[in-house]
Design a protein around this motif. Structure first.
Motif, PDB file in Angstrom:
ATOM      1  N   MET A  10       0.859  -1.175   0.000  1.00 40.59           N
ATOM      2  CA  MET A  10       0.000   0.000   0.000  1.00 40.59           C
ATOM      3  C   MET A  10       0.903   1.235   0.000  1.00 40.59           C
ATOM      4  O   MET A  10       1.790   1.347   0.832  1.00 40.59           O
ATOM      5  N   THR A  11       0.626   2.130  -0.923  1.00 31.70           N
ATOM      6  CA  THR A  11       1.420   3.354  -1.001  1.00 31.70           C
ATOM      7  C   THR A  11       1.026   4.302   0.130  1.00 31.70           C
ATOM      8  O   THR A  11      -0.024   4.136   0.758  1.00 31.70           O
ATOM      9  N   ASP A  12       1.865   5.291   0.360  1.00 28.54           N
ATOM     10  CA  ASP A  12       1.550   6.297   1.387  1.00 28.54           C
ATOM     11  C   ASP A  12       0.245   7.015   1.064  1.00 28.54           C
ATOM     12  O   ASP A  12      -0.568   7.285   1.955  1.00 28.54           O
ATOM     13  N   ARG A  13       0.033   7.333  -0.219  1.00 30.28           N
ATOM     14  CA  ARG A  13      -1.192   8.030  -0.618  1.00 30.28           C
ATOM     15  C   ARG A  13      -2.406   7.137  -0.375  1.00 30.28           C
ATOM     16  O   ARG A  13      -3.422   7.585   0.157  1.00 30.28           O
ATOM     17  N   GLU A  14      -2.310   5.856  -0.752  1.00 35.28           N
ATOM     18  CA  GLU A  14      -3.412   4.935  -0.517  1.00 35.28           C
ATOM     19  C   GLU A  14      -3.700   4.807   0.981  1.00 35.28           C
ATOM     20  O   GLU A  14      -4.852   4.798   1.390  1.00 35.28           O
ATOM     21  N   PHE A  15      -2.651   4.735   1.785  1.00 38.83           N
ATOM     22  CA  PHE A  15      -2.806   4.637   3.231  1.00 38.83           C
ATOM     23  C   PHE A  15      -3.540   5.862   3.777  1.00 38.83           C
ATOM     24  O   PHE A  15      -4.455   5.743   4.597  1.00 38.83           O
TER      25      PHE A  15
END
Length: 84
Positions: A1-6
């Motif tokens: 999971m990317t930082d943006r998705e998180f």
């Protein structure tokens, strides 16, 4: 999971409008749109027409109607979000 998705997933524990997500995440509209689309493609979030009516993934017109939908994390999304 990317930082943006998180970051987006942090806001999807309850049903949210696109505008509410924009305000809460402070992401540019294009980045939020892209992030939501990725989460939906991964099965970690879903679109709803209203607070309770889910839109089938194949029936969404995400490119043009993304601002009109409501969003919510799926069970798989919550598990992925909490396992980091």
């Amino acid at each position: 999971m990317t930082d943006r998705e998180f970051e987006i997933m942090d806001e999807l524990y309850f049903v949210q409008t696109f505008d509410a997500l924009l305000e809460a995440t402070k992401l540019p509209e294009s980045e939020l749109k892209q992030g939501l689309n990725q989460l939906i493609d991964k099965g970690w979030a879903k679109c709803l027409n209203s607070l309770t009516v889910e839109v089938a993934a194949e029936a969404t017109d995400f490119e043009t109607k993304y601002k009109n939908y409501y969003y919510l994390a799926t069970k798989a999304g919550l598990l992925a979000h909490n396992s980091i």
